[in-house]
Design an enzyme around this catalytic site. Structure first.
Site, short mmCIF file in Angstrom:
data_model
loop_
_atom_site.label_atom_id
_atom_site.label_comp_id
_atom_site.label_asym_id
_atom_site.label_seq_id
_atom_site.Cartn_x
_atom_site.Cartn_y
_atom_site.Cartn_z
CE1 TYR A 70 32.72 51.28 41.97
CE2 TYR A 70 31.28 51.32 40.04
CZ TYR A 70 31.56 50.88 41.33
OH TYR A 70 30.68 50.04 41.98
CB CYS A 71 39.36 51.60 40.88
SG CYS A 71 40.28 53.12 40.53
CE1 TYR A 72 38.91 49.93 47.67
CE2 TYR A 72 40.47 49.11 46.04
CZ TYR A 72 39.61 48.88 47.10
OH TYR A 72 39.44 47.61 47.57
#
Length: 264
Positions: A70-72
């Site tokens: 996951y990221c932003y």
């Protein structure tokens, strides 16, 4: 000996990713946001991952074990997921919408604790009014509209929120290839658009004409919604099937100003 064919990574909604985290004890969870953001807050069990550390983990992990990134907002995580996929990892996942929607989904009760027949009177009435079968949250109506799409189009935020909580398919596409996010942009409801973004809507879904929600908001003079999509990470460089980008479709000076940095 020939290498095994690469298995493409999969994109999961926040709800789907939360279910996977709960179900898979051997899951490896990576946070690919910047280190400062990771140090401020991250999901339990998530390890920070920078690009130069990928080879280390590739050599350390079993290629049959699941990897979730996951990221932003769900953009950078796809790049990292592709890296693991390129190294023949069999089960690689990227989280659409990124950290915030995933954290919210993990904080909510597991899906099995929210039965599909627990619809409120308002939702039950909405389904009946539009002739959707009771309890079938992803049923298709005229033009391929699901209840979530219909509610988004009508600006019915309370119905959208309830459908999302009950697990309605955020990524379903209507007969034109549009998702609920596009239809929320038609309704001009900024709060509703933001809610669908936060829930993990695919920002750069292209419909059957190759157009994205960003292109639609630019071409229909919706600068507030255009700005929301850009801030969430929608890609202004995507081209439709006429080879045009959002900046080339801008219908007003306000929209053009928001996209001027993409013109080169």
């Amino acid at each position: 000996m020939a290498l095994a064919p690469r298995v493409p990574f999969q994109c999961l909604s926040a709800v789907e990713a939360a279910a996977l985290i709960r179900a898979e004890a051997d899951l490896t969870l990576f946070d690919v946001r910047d280190l400062h953001s990771y140090q401020q807050e991250h999901l339990d069990g998530a390890m920070h991952l920078a690009e130069d550390r990928v080879p280390l983990w590739v050599g350390r992990l079993e290629k049959s074990a699941p990897v979730l990134v996951y990221c932003y907002h769900g953009n950078s995580s796809k790049t990292f997921a592709q890296m693991f996929s390129d190294f023949r990892f069999a089960r690689v996942y990227s989280v659409d919408g990124g950290y915030r929607p995933l954290a919210s989904a993990l904080a909510a009760p597991a899906a099995e604790e929210t039965p599909s027949d627990s619809a409120s009177a308002a939702l039950a009435g909405f389904l009946a009014d539009w002739h959707y079968p009771a309890g079938e949250l992803d049923a298709r109506g005229p033009h391929g509209l699901t209840p979530l799409m219909r509610a988004a189009l009508l600006g019915r935020g309370e119905i959208v929120h309830e459908l999302l909580a009950l697990g309605a398919d955020l990524h379903a596409r209507n007969d034109d290839g549009n998702t609920a996010l596009w239809l929320a942009c038609v309704s001009r409801d900024a709060a509703l658009v933001q809610a669908l973004i936060d829930a993990g809507s695919e920002l750069d879904n292209r419909n059957d004409a190759g157009a994205t929600a960003l292109m639609y908001t630019a071409s229909s003079d919706r600068p507030q919604l255009l700005e929301l999509l850009l801030e969430a990470g929608a890609d202004p460089q995507v081209r439709n099937f006429d080879d045009l980008r959002a900046v080339e479709l801008a219908a007003s000076t306000a929209c053009l100003k928001l996209l001027r940095h993409t013109a080169d």
